[in-house]
Design a protein around this motif. Structure first.
Motif, PDB file in Angstrom:
ATOM      1  N   GLU A 232       0.818  -1.217   0.000  1.00  0.00           N
ATOM      2  CA  GLU A 232       0.000   0.000   0.000  1.00  0.00           C
ATOM      3  C   GLU A 232       0.856   1.274   0.000  1.00  0.00           C
ATOM      4  OE1 GLU A 232       0.059  -1.629   4.288  1.00  0.00           O
ATOM      5  OE2 GLU A 232      -0.133  -2.389   2.231  1.00  0.00           O
ATOM      6  N   ASP A 233       2.126   1.164   0.328  1.00  0.00           N
ATOM      7  CA  ASP A 233       3.013   2.322   0.267  1.00  0.00           C
ATOM      8  C   ASP A 233       3.489   2.525  -1.172  1.00  0.00           C
ATOM      9  OD1 ASP A 233       2.827   2.803   2.981  1.00  0.00           O
ATOM     10  OD2 ASP A 233       4.517   1.485   3.470  1.00  0.00           O
ATOM     11  N   TYR A 234       3.927   3.760  -1.468  1.00  0.00           N
ATOM     12  CA  TYR A 234       4.382   4.065  -2.827  1.00  0.00           C
ATOM     13  C   TYR A 234       5.441   5.176  -2.774  1.00  0.00           C
ATOM     14  CZ  TYR A 234       0.828   7.734  -2.258  1.00  0.00           C
ATOM     15  OH  TYR A 234       0.068   8.776  -1.772  1.00  0.00           O
ATOM     16  N   ILE A 235       6.166   5.274  -3.875  1.00  0.00           N
ATOM     17  CA  ILE A 235       7.206   6.296  -4.005  1.00  0.00           C
ATOM     18  C   ILE A 235       6.543   7.597  -4.467  1.00  0.00           C
ATOM     19  CG2 ILE A 235       9.426   6.868  -5.041  1.00  0.00           C
ATOM     20  CD1 ILE A 235       9.474   4.359  -3.336  1.00  0.00           C
ATOM     21  N   VAL A 249      14.977   9.451  -1.969  1.00  0.00           N
ATOM     22  CA  VAL A 249      13.663   8.892  -2.300  1.00  0.00           C
ATOM     23  C   VAL A 249      12.672   9.328  -1.232  1.00  0.00           C
ATOM     24  CG1 VAL A 249      12.348   6.792  -2.724  1.00  0.00           C
ATOM     25  CG2 VAL A 249      14.777   6.895  -3.379  1.00  0.00           C
ATOM     26  N   GLY A 250      11.625  10.052  -1.673  1.00  0.00           N
ATOM     27  CA  GLY A 250      10.540  10.430  -0.767  1.00  0.00           C
ATOM     28  C   GLY A 250       9.403   9.439  -0.872  1.00  0.00           C
ATOM     29  N   THR A 251       8.824   9.053   0.257  1.00  0.00           N
ATOM     30  CA  THR A 251       7.831   7.979   0.276  1.00  0.00           C
ATOM     31  C   THR A 251       6.508   8.457   0.873  1.00  0.00           C
ATOM     32  OG1 THR A 251       8.596   7.209   2.442  1.00  0.00           O
ATOM     33  CG2 THR A 251       9.661   6.265   0.482  1.00  0.00           C
ATOM     34  N   SER A 252       5.519   7.600   0.700  1.00  0.00           N
ATOM     35  CA  SER A 252       4.189   7.930   1.216  1.00  0.00           C
ATOM     36  C   SER A 252       4.089   7.731   2.724  1.00  0.00           C
ATOM     37  CB  SER A 252       3.134   7.061   0.518  1.00  0.00           C
ATOM     38  OG  SER A 252       3.378   5.678   0.772  1.00  0.00           O
ATOM     39  N   ASP A 253       5.063   7.060   3.345  1.00  0.00           N
ATOM     40  CA  ASP A 253       5.032   6.850   4.796  1.00  0.00           C
ATOM     41  C   ASP A 253       5.811   7.949   5.525  1.00  0.00           C
ATOM     42  OD1 ASP A 253       7.538   6.143   4.037  1.00  0.00           O
ATOM     43  OD2 ASP A 253       7.580   4.197   5.045  1.00  0.00           O
ATOM     44  N   CYS A 254       5.903   9.135   4.902  1.00  0.00           N
ATOM     45  CA  CYS A 254       6.445  10.353   5.527  1.00  0.00           C
ATOM     46  C   CYS A 254       7.952  10.331   5.725  1.00  0.00           C
ATOM     47  CB  CYS A 254       5.767  10.622   6.868  1.00  0.00           C
ATOM     48  SG  CYS A 254       3.991  10.383   6.874  1.00  0.00           S
ATOM     49  N   LYS A 255       8.675   9.491   5.002  1.00  0.00           N
ATOM     50  CA  LYS A 255      10.119   9.374   5.195  1.00  0.00           C
ATOM     51  C   LYS A 255      10.887   9.780   3.937  1.00  0.00           C
ATOM     52  CE  LYS A 255       9.684   5.647   8.598  1.00  0.00           C
ATOM     53  NZ  LYS A 255       9.976   4.226   8.913  1.00  0.00           N
ATOM     54  N   VAL A 256      12.172  10.051   4.166  1.00  0.00           N
ATOM     55  CA  VAL A 256      13.101  10.324   3.065  1.00  0.00           C
ATOM     56  C   VAL A 256      14.262   9.337   3.190  1.00  0.00           C
ATOM     57  CG1 VAL A 256      14.625  11.998   1.986  1.00  0.00           C
ATOM     58  CG2 VAL A 256      12.483  12.776   3.022  1.00  0.00           C
ATOM     59  N   ALA A 275       3.384  13.841   6.718  1.00  0.00           N
ATOM     60  CA  ALA A 275       2.593  13.450   5.541  1.00  0.00           C
ATOM     61  C   ALA A 275       3.564  13.049   4.434  1.00  0.00           C
ATOM     62  CB  ALA A 275       1.685  14.605   5.107  1.00  0.00           C
ATOM     63  N   ARG A 276       3.028  12.576   3.320  1.00  0.00           N
ATOM     64  CA  ARG A 276       3.861  12.081   2.228  1.00  0.00           C
ATOM     65  C   ARG A 276       4.801  13.178   1.729  1.00  0.00           C
ATOM     66  NH1 ARG A 276      -0.093  11.523  -3.127  1.00  0.00           N
ATOM     67  NH2 ARG A 276      -0.338  13.775  -3.525  1.00  0.00           N
ATOM     68  N   VAL A 277       5.958  12.745   1.233  1.00  0.00           N
ATOM     69  CA  VAL A 277       7.001  13.668   0.762  1.00  0.00           C
ATOM     70  C   VAL A 277       6.968  13.665  -0.771  1.00  0.00           C
ATOM     71  CG1 VAL A 277       9.443  14.255   0.839  1.00  0.00           C
ATOM     72  CG2 VAL A 277       8.361  13.125   2.803  1.00  0.00           C
ATOM     73  N   GLY A 290       9.662  18.622   0.562  1.00  0.00           N
ATOM     74  CA  GLY A 290       8.354  19.239   0.718  1.00  0.00           C
ATOM     75  C   GLY A 290       7.284  18.191   0.951  1.00  0.00           C
ATOM     76  N   SER A 291       6.346  18.498   1.830  1.00  0.00           N
ATOM     77  CA  SER A 291       5.355  17.510   2.265  1.00  0.00           C
ATOM     78  C   SER A 291       3.941  17.976   1.953  1.00  0.00           C
ATOM     79  CB  SER A 291       5.520  17.252   3.770  1.00  0.00           C
ATOM     80  OG  SER A 291       4.461  16.463   4.272  1.00  0.00           O
ATOM     81  N   ARG A 292       3.014  17.036   2.027  1.00  0.00           N
ATOM     82  CA  ARG A 292       1.601  17.352   1.870  1.00  0.00           C
ATOM     83  C   ARG A 292       1.099  18.242   3.004  1.00  0.00           C
ATOM     84  NH1 ARG A 292      -2.809  12.633   0.676  1.00  0.00           N
ATOM     85  NH2 ARG A 292      -2.389  13.152  -1.508  1.00  0.00           N
ATOM     86  N   SER A 293       1.808  18.274   4.107  1.00  0.00           N
ATOM     87  CA  SER A 293       1.427  19.124   5.237  1.00  0.00           C
ATOM     88  C   SER A 293       1.673  20.605   4.942  1.00  0.00           C
ATOM     89  CB  SER A 293       2.209  18.719   6.485  1.00  0.00           C
ATOM     90  OG  SER A 293       3.598  18.949   6.297  1.00  0.00           O
ATOM     91  N   GLY A 294       2.437  20.929   3.881  1.00  0.00           N
ATOM     92  CA  GLY A 294       2.759  22.306   3.546  1.00  0.00           C
ATOM     93  C   GLY A 294       4.101  22.750   4.084  1.00  0.00           C
TER      94      GLY A 294
END
Length: 506
Positions: A232-235, A249-256, A275-277, A290-294
């Motif tokens: 369910e995770d993605y790049i 690599v930025g991931t959907s689980d909020c990590k780099v 949030a996702r990067v 940069g994240s979905r959180s702004g």
């Protein structure tokens, strides 16, 4: 009979019985008189023989025909040119100067002529784009002799066979079909993600769902670099370092994640976002995300505590992030239609850093950002479906230099330095790639072929090829910016670094 009598009367009246005494002298009489006068004058001492020639209207002989014309010195009043060579400057100099010694005043005149000639050359280049002396139309063959040093003939050859720069045929050809097409199965069709990047070592990285693949453009090899553990995770984003050795690599689980590509080894996983990067950008050892959180986070990858600073300004997802080539400014674009320009912040910098500029002109999400490599204070930004405008900004003044409505959603922008052009990727409604001339923003070419919206663009390390990835799960390589081989060799000769690299490889 009466008729014949009338004619006889007429003839008798018109008949000249007596010689005309007051009429002009006959030609034979004039010649005889001229001969006698010449003989007498020739025998008379103290008188010139040329008097008869001046007094008589028809001389017996052509004047000067038997006179020998021996020049008093070399380069006199007579010059017989060699027709198979260009000696016009030498001839003109000999005829006008006749080997006279050059005095001080003439030296000053020569220097003034040289200065005027240099000014005329500069004016010609400024007005015409090339030196008019190099644009002659007609030109005789053969190698010319050099005129004496310091001599300048104003009567130059006006025509030459050399082709003028303005009329040189352009050899550039922009193909309407891609040079190569690569499959990209399971590519995530998300406008806000950045799933493609090309390294300085000519390796193309692409994120396909939860995996990262590497394609070596030199060898053609394909390598699976990494795959996330959960399906369910993605790049969400990819970004190479300047040297091309490491990939972020930025991931959907909020990590780099940071990967060593040569050894295919993950160096570290950095967690700081909530949030996702979706966007990444490098500035030496500083990685900005940069994240979905702004929020935008600065990571110093050399330190154990990597997170050194947070930039807050966007109210929605940060989908565009680019450091300037000189590393002084960071540009960010978001789903809130905002464009921010941030100053460089070091580890010990102020924690209350504010943005230098915040522009609100766009009416749609700003994902497309590009810095001009030859004008480092110029930033280009592109808006989404509700905006569709390319805007050019001057970071020093904070003003918008120009704006263009492309009539289509803009997902990515890249400057192509080989021809000083700007390339844009489009979604609805054109789904193509467009090349624009900079700074006029006139359309150069349209690259069509994708069957879905183009999501991202990236440029090859030699700046000759652009790669586009689209929702139709294909990557297309457009070889639209190849440099002319003649210009390329001239550029390599003028650049000692490239010459050294070429000799090292060979």
């Amino acid at each position: 009979m009466a008729q014949f009598g009338f004619e006889n009367d007429i003839h008798s009246i018109l008949k000249l019985d007596m010689p005309i005494t007051n009429g002009p002298m006959a030609r034979w009489q004039r010649k005889a008189s001229s001969s006698n006068t010449s003989a007498l004058n020739g025998l008379s001492p103290g008188k010139s023989a040329n008097v008869s020639l001046s007094s008589s209207k028809t001389p017996s002989k052509t004047p000067g025909k038997n006179k020998k014309q021996t020049p008093s010195k070399m380069g006199g009043d007579r010059f017989i040119p060699t027709r198979n060579t260009k000696q016009m400057d030498v001839a003109s100099f000999l005829l006008t100067k006749e080997n006279e010694p050059v005095d001080a005043n003439e030296h000053l005149l020569i220097e003034a002529c040289w200065f005027l000639q240099e000014n005329q050359k500069a004016w010609s280049v400024s007005l015409n784009g090339y030196n008019i002396e190099d644009a002659k139309i007609l030109h005789l063959g053969g190698k010319p002799l050099n005129a004496p040093e310091g001599y300048q003939n104003n009567l130059k050859v006006l025509y030459s066979q050399v082709t003028t720069p303005a009329s040189i045929k352009k050899t550039r050809y922009i193909s309407s079909t891609p040079d190569r097409i690569l499959d990209a199965p399971e590519l995530r069709n998300d406008f806000y993600l950045n799933l493609l990047d090309w390294s300085s070592r000519n390796v193309l990285a692409v994120a396909l769902h939860n995996s990262v693949y590497l394609w070596d453009a030199t060898q053609g090899d394909i390598t699976l670099l990494m795959k996330m553990e959960r399906d369910e995770d993605y790049i969400c984003s990819l970004s190479w370092t300047k040297e091309g050795s490491y990939l972020a690599v930025g991931t959907s689980d909020c990590k780099v994640q940071l990967w060593d590509v040569e050894n295919q080894k993950r160096l570290r996983s950095m967690a700081s976002h909530t949030a996702r990067v979706g966007s990444l950008s490098w500035n030496e050892h500083i990685l900005s995300s940069g994240s979905r959180s702004g929020q935008i986070h600065h990571h110093d990858v050399r330190l154990p505590n990597h997170h050194i600073f947070t930039l807050t300004g966007h109210s929605q997802e940060v989908c565009g992030l680019k450091w300037s080539p000189d590393g002084r400014y960071l540009a960010s674009g978001g789903n809130d239609n905002m464009v921010f320009v941030w100053p460089y912040v070091s580890e010990g910098g102020s924690r209350n850093s504010q943005s230098l500029h915040s522009w609100t002109e766009h009416q749609g999400a700003v994902k497309a950002l590009a810095w001009c490599p030859w004008q480092q204070n110029i930033l280009a930004s592109g808006g989404g479906t509700s905006d569709r405008h390319i805007r050019i900004w001057n970071v020093n003044s904070g003003s918008c230099i120009s704006s263009l409505d492309t009539q289509s959603q803009i997902s990515s922008l890249v400057f192509a330095p080989n021809y000083k052009e700007l390339v844009s990727a489009h979604g609805f409604a054109h789904n193509n790639v467009t090349i624009w001339k900079y700074p006029s923003l006139t359309r150069v070419a349209e690259l069509n072929g994708h069957e879905d919206r183009v999501l991202s663009l990236t440029l090859s390390p030699d700046c000759s090829t652009i790669a586009s990835v689209a929702g139709d799960e294909t990557i297309r390589l457009w070889k639209s910016f190849e440099v002319d081989p003649v210009k390329k060799k001239a550029k390599e000769r003028s650049d000692p670094k490239k010459r050294c690299m070429k000799s090292t490889r060979s």
